[in-house]
Write a protein that holds these residues in place. Structure first.
Motif, PDB file in Angstrom:
ATOM      1  N   GLY A  80     -12.500  -7.586  83.044  1.00  0.00           N
ATOM      2  CA  GLY A  80     -11.204  -8.070  83.503  1.00  0.00           C
ATOM      3  C   GLY A  80     -11.114  -9.557  83.721  1.00  0.00           C
ATOM      4  N   SER A  81     -12.103 -10.308  83.227  1.00  0.00           N
ATOM      5  CA  SER A  81     -12.077 -11.766  83.340  1.00  0.00           C
ATOM      6  C   SER A  81     -12.327 -12.388  81.970  1.00  0.00           C
ATOM      7  N   VAL A  82     -11.795 -13.609  81.800  1.00  0.00           N
ATOM      8  CA  VAL A  82     -11.858 -14.318  80.519  1.00  0.00           C
ATOM      9  C   VAL A  82     -12.673 -15.589  80.673  1.00  0.00           C
ATOM     10  N   LEU A  83     -13.469 -15.882  79.651  1.00  0.00           N
ATOM     11  CA  LEU A  83     -14.285 -17.096  79.634  1.00  0.00           C
ATOM     12  C   LEU A  83     -13.448 -18.284  79.172  1.00  0.00           C
ATOM     13  N   LEU A  84     -13.418 -19.356  79.984  1.00  0.00           N
ATOM     14  CA  LEU A  84     -12.785 -20.619  79.614  1.00  0.00           C
ATOM     15  C   LEU A  84     -13.800 -21.737  79.801  1.00  0.00           C
ATOM     16  N   VAL A  85     -13.672 -22.784  78.982  1.00  0.00           N
ATOM     17  CA  VAL A  85     -14.618 -23.886  79.052  1.00  0.00           C
ATOM     18  C   VAL A  85     -13.864 -25.189  79.318  1.00  0.00           C
ATOM     19  N   GLU A  86     -14.603 -26.189  79.789  1.00  0.00           N
ATOM     20  CA  GLU A  86     -14.010 -27.499  80.049  1.00  0.00           C
ATOM     21  C   GLU A  86     -13.594 -28.154  78.735  1.00  0.00           C
ATOM     22  N   ASP A  87     -12.446 -28.851  78.761  1.00  0.00           N
ATOM     23  CA  ASP A  87     -11.965 -29.512  77.546  1.00  0.00           C
ATOM     24  C   ASP A  87     -12.360 -30.982  77.460  1.00  0.00           C
ATOM     25  N   GLY A  88     -13.149 -31.462  78.446  1.00  0.00           N
ATOM     26  CA  GLY A  88     -13.584 -32.848  78.447  1.00  0.00           C
ATOM     27  C   GLY A  88     -12.587 -33.804  79.072  1.00  0.00           C
ATOM     28  N   LYS A  89     -11.443 -33.255  79.491  1.00  0.00           N
ATOM     29  CA  LYS A  89     -10.407 -34.092  80.102  1.00  0.00           C
ATOM     30  C   LYS A  89      -9.988 -33.556  81.471  1.00  0.00           C
ATOM     31  N   GLY A  90     -10.867 -32.735  82.029  1.00  0.00           N
ATOM     32  CA  GLY A  90     -10.562 -32.148  83.327  1.00  0.00           C
ATOM     33  C   GLY A  90      -9.799 -30.848  83.251  1.00  0.00           C
ATOM     34  N   GLY A  91      -9.501 -30.402  82.045  1.00  0.00           N
ATOM     35  CA  GLY A  91      -8.779 -29.154  81.866  1.00  0.00           C
ATOM     36  C   GLY A  91      -9.655 -28.066  81.305  1.00  0.00           C
ATOM     37  N   LEU A  92      -9.019 -26.981  80.876  1.00  0.00           N
ATOM     38  CA  LEU A  92      -9.728 -25.818  80.349  1.00  0.00           C
ATOM     39  C   LEU A  92      -9.174 -25.455  78.981  1.00  0.00           C
ATOM     40  N   ASP A 132      -3.209 -27.446  76.383  1.00  0.00           N
ATOM     41  CA  ASP A 132      -2.664 -27.123  75.068  1.00  0.00           C
ATOM     42  C   ASP A 132      -1.626 -26.007  75.175  1.00  0.00           C
ATOM     43  N   PRO A 133      -0.361 -26.260  74.771  1.00  0.00           N
ATOM     44  CA  PRO A 133       0.680 -25.226  74.892  1.00  0.00           C
ATOM     45  C   PRO A 133       0.370 -23.956  74.105  1.00  0.00           C
ATOM     46  N   ALA A 134      -0.220 -24.102  72.911  1.00  0.00           N
ATOM     47  CA  ALA A 134      -0.533 -22.919  72.106  1.00  0.00           C
ATOM     48  C   ALA A 134      -1.554 -22.035  72.809  1.00  0.00           C
ATOM     49  N   THR A 135      -2.558 -22.661  73.427  1.00  0.00           N
ATOM     50  CA  THR A 135      -3.570 -21.889  74.159  1.00  0.00           C
ATOM     51  C   THR A 135      -2.960 -21.214  75.378  1.00  0.00           C
ATOM     52  N   ARG A 136      -2.067 -21.921  76.077  1.00  0.00           N
ATOM     53  CA  ARG A 136      -1.380 -21.291  77.219  1.00  0.00           C
ATOM     54  C   ARG A 136      -0.606 -20.064  76.766  1.00  0.00           C
ATOM     55  N   GLY A 137       0.061 -20.180  75.609  1.00  0.00           N
ATOM     56  CA  GLY A 137       0.804 -19.043  75.090  1.00  0.00           C
ATOM     57  C   GLY A 137      -0.095 -17.867  74.752  1.00  0.00           C
ATOM     58  N   ILE A 138      -1.257 -18.166  74.178  1.00  0.00           N
ATOM     59  CA  ILE A 138      -2.218 -17.104  73.856  1.00  0.00           C
ATOM     60  C   ILE A 138      -2.665 -16.394  75.117  1.00  0.00           C
TER      61      ILE A 138
END
Length: 307
Positions: free
Chosen positions: A181-193, A269-275
């Motif tokens: 029930g959890s998803v893996l996210l990684v740092e984007d190098g700019k303080g985001g995911l 990233d808007p596309a990633t948020r949508g996903i």
């Protein structure tokens, strides 16, 4: 208005489906079966599914009079099983390992899932009938299903570019990788995911990405179905995002975020948020689709198979 039957059939074939083999026993007690992709779930309460059968089928009399039938959703390694049951082979069942299911119909080994059903209703539908089955027993192996579209097979973890096209466009492969029930996210190098992803180098297959994902997470990875295929028109890059399941073991330092509380405000990233938004919605229903389009607009195609 009349339509050219071949053109209409080709248009219907644009819909991405899974592949099943429908089975039962004839009055003599012999197992019979045929390949079908006109399968869908109907209801959870009561548990119903359906499959369509042509009135010209040699199995028509048996299937419309039987007390029950099974639907075997083929796994990605079972193309030959599909081909065998699509042809008039004398002993089709010699090509597959099978047993009698809990309600009495043949169920196959190594499939993605099987459902053994009692006959709920037979509905007349033009040159076909709709067989509605009530699920009396089922099993979900967790294996990825075999896909079918426009007369050809595809597999979820296909290791070439034939599935997603655009051979002259750089590709980036990513995954919505889930565990408990959890998803893996990684740092984007700019303080985001962001989603874990990597560029697909020339000559590489997507298997190299899943090997990278296993190394990154420190966990075994089971590749799942394609979840999103889109072109970033600004970057001139194609993105292919898979679903994936992370196995048991101690995780690395990478964080897992609950699906119902994803930190979307940290995803630039808007596309990633949508996903991720769509994944959270579809996870709650257990019914996933495949997005095809670009980073701004596209279409979600229904996906036959397990959620």
């Amino acid at each position: 208005m009349t339509h050219d039957p071949r053109a209409l059939r080709n248009a219907f074939g644009a819909f991405l489906t899974g592949v099943t083999v429908v089975t039962t026993h004839n009055p003599a007690g012999e197992p019979i079966g045929f390949t079908a992709n006109s399968f869908t779930s109907v209801s959870l309460d009561p548990p119903l599914l359906l499959v369509c059968l042509a009135k010209t089928s040699r199995n028509f009399e048996t299937m419309t009079r039987t007390a029950g039938f099974a639907v075997n959703i083929l796994s990605e390694a079972q193309k030959e099983v599909s081909n065998t049951f699509a042809r008039p082979v004398e002993d089709r069942f010699a090509a597959v390992e099978w047993r009698v299911g809990p309600h009495g119909s043949p169920v196959f080994a190594d499939v993605s899932a099987w459902f053994d059903c009692s006959m709920h209703e037979v509905v007349d539908a033009g040159d076909h009938v709709i067989l509605i089955g009530r699920v009396e027993g089922f099993e979900d192996s967790g294996k990825a299903g075999l896909g079918y579209a426009r007369g050809g097979y595809f597999s979820p973890a296909q290791s070439d570019r034939a599935l997603v096209g655009a051979p002259d466009m750089p590709q980036q492969i990513g995954a919505v990788a889930e565990r408990d029930g959890s998803v893996l996210l990684v740092e984007d190098g700019k303080g985001g995911l962001r989603l874990p992803s990597s560029d697909l180098a020339a000559g590489d297959g997507v298997g190299s990405f899943f090997a990278y994902l296993s190394t990154l997470s420190g966990l075994p990875v089971e590749p799942g179905l394609v979840y999103s295929i889109y072109e970033d028109t600004g970057e001139k890059r194609q993105h292919v995002v898979y679903r994936a399941a992370l196995g048991e073991g101690e995780t690395s330092a990478l964080p897992l975020f609950p699906i119902d509380a994803l930190p979307l405000d940290r995803v630039a990233d808007p596309a990633t948020r949508g996903i991720l938004k769509r994944y959270a919605q579809e996870s709650s229903l257990g019914n996933f689709g495949v997005y095809v389009g670009n980073q701004e607009k596209g279409r979600v195609h229904a996906q036959v198979g397990r959620g």
